[in-house]
Enzyme design. Structure first.
Site, mmCIF file in Angstrom:
data_model
loop_
_atom_site.group_PDB
_atom_site.id
_atom_site.type_symbol
_atom_site.label_atom_id
_atom_site.label_comp_id
_atom_site.label_asym_id
_atom_site.label_seq_id
_atom_site.Cartn_x
_atom_site.Cartn_y
_atom_site.Cartn_z
ATOM 1 N N GLU A 28 37.263 39.574 47.777
ATOM 2 C CA GLU A 28 37.859 38.312 48.250
ATOM 3 C C GLU A 28 36.911 37.139 48.048
ATOM 4 O O GLU A 28 36.822 36.243 48.878
ATOM 5 C CB GLU A 28 38.188 38.425 49.746
ATOM 6 C CG GLU A 28 39.628 38.489 50.114
ATOM 7 C CD GLU A 28 40.590 38.387 48.983
ATOM 8 O OE1 GLU A 28 40.682 37.301 48.409
ATOM 9 O OE2 GLU A 28 41.237 39.374 48.660
HETATM 10 C C1 LIG Z 1 37.022 48.298 46.717
HETATM 11 C C2 LIG Z 1 37.425 47.057 45.999
HETATM 12 C C3 LIG Z 1 38.693 46.522 46.225
HETATM 13 C C4 LIG Z 1 39.097 45.375 45.530
HETATM 14 N N1 LIG Z 1 40.390 44.914 45.676
HETATM 15 C C5 LIG Z 1 40.838 43.936 44.828
HETATM 16 C C6 LIG Z 1 42.226 43.584 44.797
HETATM 17 O O1 LIG Z 1 43.040 44.094 45.568
HETATM 18 N N2 LIG Z 1 42.632 42.666 43.894
HETATM 19 C C7 LIG Z 1 41.764 42.070 43.016
HETATM 20 O O2 LIG Z 1 42.192 41.255 42.222
HETATM 21 N N3 LIG Z 1 40.435 42.374 43.037
HETATM 22 C C8 LIG Z 1 39.963 43.294 43.919
HETATM 23 N N4 LIG Z 1 38.630 43.632 43.922
HETATM 24 C C9 LIG Z 1 37.703 42.923 43.043
HETATM 25 C C10 LIG Z 1 36.776 42.011 43.810
HETATM 26 O O3 LIG Z 1 37.470 40.939 44.365
HETATM 27 C C11 LIG Z 1 35.652 41.590 42.830
HETATM 28 O O4 LIG Z 1 34.820 42.731 42.686
HETATM 29 C C12 LIG Z 1 34.883 40.399 43.312
HETATM 30 O O5 LIG Z 1 35.700 39.255 43.270
HETATM 31 C C13 LIG Z 1 33.643 40.114 42.468
HETATM 32 O O6 LIG Z 1 33.907 40.209 41.106
HETATM 33 P P1 LIG Z 1 32.995 41.153 40.192
HETATM 34 O O7 LIG Z 1 32.928 42.472 40.852
HETATM 35 O O8 LIG Z 1 33.497 41.110 38.826
HETATM 36 O O9 LIG Z 1 31.570 40.496 40.286
HETATM 37 P P2 LIG Z 1 31.007 39.308 39.364
HETATM 38 O O10 LIG Z 1 31.976 38.193 39.296
HETATM 39 O O11 LIG Z 1 30.504 39.871 38.101
HETATM 40 O O12 LIG Z 1 29.793 38.819 40.251
HETATM 41 C C14 LIG Z 1 28.654 39.659 40.545
HETATM 42 C C15 LIG Z 1 27.842 39.007 41.641
HETATM 43 O O13 LIG Z 1 27.318 37.786 41.138
HETATM 44 C C16 LIG Z 1 27.390 36.756 42.095
HETATM 45 N N5 LIG Z 1 28.171 35.631 41.558
HETATM 46 C C17 LIG Z 1 29.058 35.622 40.553
HETATM 47 N N6 LIG Z 1 29.522 34.401 40.326
HETATM 48 C C18 LIG Z 1 28.926 33.576 41.186
HETATM 49 C C19 LIG Z 1 28.961 32.177 41.452
HETATM 50 N N7 LIG Z 1 29.781 31.373 40.794
HETATM 51 N N8 LIG Z 1 28.185 31.699 42.450
HETATM 52 C C20 LIG Z 1 27.371 32.486 43.155
HETATM 53 N N9 LIG Z 1 27.281 33.818 42.943
HETATM 54 C C21 LIG Z 1 28.045 34.361 41.974
HETATM 55 C C22 LIG Z 1 27.958 37.371 43.367
HETATM 56 O O14 LIG Z 1 26.881 37.767 44.215
HETATM 57 C C23 LIG Z 1 28.644 38.625 42.887
HETATM 58 O O15 LIG Z 1 28.629 39.619 43.875
HETATM 59 C C24 LIG Z 1 38.189 44.748 44.641
HETATM 60 C C25 LIG Z 1 36.900 45.279 44.455
HETATM 61 C C26 LIG Z 1 36.533 46.415 45.105
HETATM 62 C C27 LIG Z 1 35.166 46.990 44.821
#
Ligand SMILES: Cc1cc2nc3c(=O)[nH]c(=O)nc-3n(C[C@H](O)[C@H](O)[C@H](O)COP(=O)(O)OP(=O)(O)OC[C@H]3O[C@@H](n4cnc5c(N)ncnc54)[C@H](O)[C@@H]3O)c2cc1C
Length: 600
Positions: free
Chosen positions: A441
């Site tokens: 989220e």
């Molecule tokens: C168990 C689980 C359930 C989920 N459920 C859903 C769902 O129902 N629907 C859905 O669409 N998604 C879902 N997600 C996805 C989740 O919302 C994403 O994992 C999350 O938004 C982060 O994206 P990413 O994992 O690609 O991390 P990335 O975008 O690659 O980011 C990695 C890290 O970098 C940092 N970061 C990245 N960009 C920025 C920035 N602009 N500013 C500051 N820090 C930054 C943050 O610390 C982040 O944790 C789920 C994920 C999990 C693991």
């Protein structure tokens, strides 16, 4: 086996005495929430959470979800029957609109119920929880036909909803979405692409699953300006409401993950699946944000729920386990050792847990009230003020609420010592389940940037200025009460640190935007401290007045005042250190070249 009892006494105190829900009986829906109804809803929901959901938490975690070769997904034993029971009890309908089969009660009650459910069994609660957000987005942006077709069944829990944003190459940066939506002659769209990490993407709890999916139409502009929102049902829906064909959306895999094993996290393949646009073309992100804002508040409540469940087990263990003697001499000389409760360091963790969970509960429920005041308050000015505060507090409830919720969960595991690390005792599950709340989220770093980069500056800083004034005014009003004066002074000081940090950003973030990014996390935490401090001041006021009036339950109100004092003494001083971190700017953080981080 871990324990969980919904904290109904505390919830009722906040709803009835602190928020004073009955003061809003002039607003639509609030008139139905008479004190008796509020008592019944909270107590019965608490019973359902404690007696039905909590016993399935550990078994659901151990069994997890399983995917068959045909792509179907089975939830753990007992989940399907429990979902039926949930539906029949109407827990999902409490604050849904009456015209679509809901009970139309104030959202505060819905928020309270969702805390109990998330604490008792977070993985289960996510199935109906996401549906509520999908309903909000459909109601706000969908056509009347979409409302009729999907919302009543979703409110009734017969169909559940999902939220599909994430793709392998696209997480935080939604501008990178590549799922395609090709227009068809009949006005529908063919949706093609892969979504990952989709919570509750496939399961056996409901006969249909309604996916809300972000995708791009063929000539859409680059980036976030070219995203549209689509509703893609697992089974298409016939004009008479019956189920039609199986749509070409399927679950390709489920993830094996750290926690919430009982919630299916799915890879979803859309192979030309039939979908319909929700709202306007290229305005999908704004529509999805309605769901995301609801979900962000919901995730903050999950953080609170996990902290509460862990806290109750920390308290029970600290009372039961005997090790060593109190520093001041044996507390129980008859026994060979004293309970863990006598050790100040154990008390530190327990008091941190108590001060956080009770303060956070008050903040989350106030957030629930603001959601409705933003829409239903009588005057435009009141609606605007509520909307401003809600916008400001949403990243704080999500980001601070889950950072601290996780801290509390690990501290409670610490109280269990080595036994907290052993799976069969069940306490480590709270830590594993709580961990995701800081990531999904919008990761908490992104929440912090939403607060600092967007919410502070919005409308010339109107929201934060109103918040400063509100805190100052409430502190000033409490300084003359002996039991509250020190609490109010410390809160006023923390509010001063928040003001100073805000001013520092105004003077230093324009010249170097990294200064905002480098301090955002700390700022979100100061804002969390001040927001919870305000809640403790409000709770302290009610407690002091009740004690002065000689109202019953003196022990409850005295404990509130001691905990308010603890919060003031032990949480608010951090605001100064955090402000100083912010003021050191981005320089040392950003100076090293990337190569300097590598070893050898
Ligand atoms: C168990 C689980 C359930 C989920 N459920 C859903 C769902 O129902 N629907 C859905 O669409 N998604 C879902 N997600 C996805 C989740 O919302 C994403 O994992 C999350 O938004 C982060 O994206 P990413 O994992 O690609 O991390 P990335 O975008 O690659 O980011 C990695 C890290 O970098 C940092 N970061 C990245 N960009 C920025 C920035 N602009 N500013 C500051 N820090 C930054 C943050 O610390 C982040 O944790 C789920 C994920 C999990 C693991």
């Amino acid at each position: 086996m871990p324990i969980y009892q919904a904290p109904t006494r505390d919830t009722l105190f906040i709803i009835k005495e602190v928020i004073r829900l009955s003061d809003y009986s002039n607003l639509p829906g609030f008139e139905a929430a008479t004190p008796d109804i509020v008592d019944t809803v909270i107590k019965e929901a608490g019973k359902f959470a404690s007696e039905v959901l909590a016993p399935l938490n550990a078994s659901g975690d151990q069994e997890g979800c399983t995917r068959a070769d045909d792509g179907s997904v089975k939830t753990p034993s007992g989940f399907k029957q429990t979902h039926e029971q949930w539906r029949e009890s109407g827990w999902g309908t409490i604050s849904a609109p009456e015209e679509f089969g809901g009970q139309g009660m104030p959202g505060v009650l819905g928020f309270a119920v969702s805390e109990f459910m998330a604490a008792a069994n977070m993985a289960f609660a996510m199935y109906p929880g996401l549906t509520n957000g999908a309903v909000s987005a459909l109601l706000a942006k969908g056509s009347p036909q979409q409302h009729q077709m999907y919302v009543p069944k979703m409110v009734a829990g017969e169909w559940l909803g999902t939220m599909n944003l994430t793709e392998p190459q696209c997480g935080t940066d939604l501008g990178l979405i590549s799922t395609k939506a090709e227009p068809q002659l009949d006005g529908a769209f063919a949706i093609t692409g892969t979504k990952i990490f989709i919570s509750a993407g496939e399961h056996d709890l409901s006969e249909n699953i309604i996916h809300l999916v972000l995708a791009k139409t063929p000539d859409a502009p680059e980036g976030t300006k070219g995203i549209s929102l689509f509703v893609v049902p697992k089974f298409t829906v016939e004009p008479d409401g019956s189920l039609g064909e199986r749509n070409t959306v399927s679950c390709g895999a489920i993830e094996h993950k750290m926690g919430i094993h009982a919630n299916a996290t799915c890879v979803m393949n859309y192979d030309g699946a039939t979908g319909w646009m929700v709202g306007e073309e290229n305005k999908g992100l704004a529509a999805m944000f309605i769901m995301m804002n609801a979900a962000r508040l919901g995730v903050g409540i999950q953080g609170l729920g996990q902290a509460e469940a862990a806290y109750q087990n920390g308290v029970a263990y600290a009372a039961d386990r005997r090790q060593g003697r109190a520093l001041t001499g044996a507390a129980d000389p008859e026994a060979k050792a004293d309970p863990l409760f006598v050790h100040p360091d154990v008390r530190r963790m327990l008091m941190d847990g108590k001060a956080f969970t009770e303060g956070m509960r008050a903040l989350a429920l106030w957030g629930g009230l603001l959601v409705e005041l933003a829409e239903k308050a009588e005057t435009e000015e009141e609606r605007e003020q509520a909307d401003d505060l809600l916008g400001l507090l949403t990243p704080v409830i999500k980001g601070y609420g889950t950072d601290k919720g996780y801290d509390v969960a690990t501290n409670m595991q610490q109280i269990w010592g080595g036994h907290g690390y052993i799976v069969e005792n069940g306490v480590e599950q709270f830590v594993r389940d709580a961990r995701i709340t800081m990531i999904y989220e919008g990761a908490n770093g992104v929440q912090a940037m939403d607060l600092v980069g967007r919410k502070l500056a919005k409308n010339g800083g109107r929201a934060i200025q109103a918040f400063f004034a509100m805190v100052d005014e409430e502190c000033a009003g409490a300084k003359d009460t002996e039991m509250l004066s020190d609490i109010a002074e410390r809160l006023e000081k923390a509010n001063g640190e928040l003001k100073a940090a805000t001013m520092w950003f105004m003077q230093n973030a324009m010249t170097n935007p990294d200064n905002a990014g480098a301090g955002a996390h700390h700022y979100m935490h100061i804002a969390g401290i001040v927001a919870l401090g305000l809640m403790w001041l409000r709770m302290g006021k009610v407690a002091a007045q009740s004690l002065a009036d000689g109202d019953g339950d003196a022990a409850f109100y005295e404990a509130k005042l001691v905990t308010a004092r603890y919060f003031a003494e032990r949480f608010t001083p951090d605001a100064g250190a955090l402000r100083r971190k912010i003021e050191s700017g981005a320089e040392s953080m950003m100076e090293l070249p990337q190569t300097a981080f590598a070893r050898n």
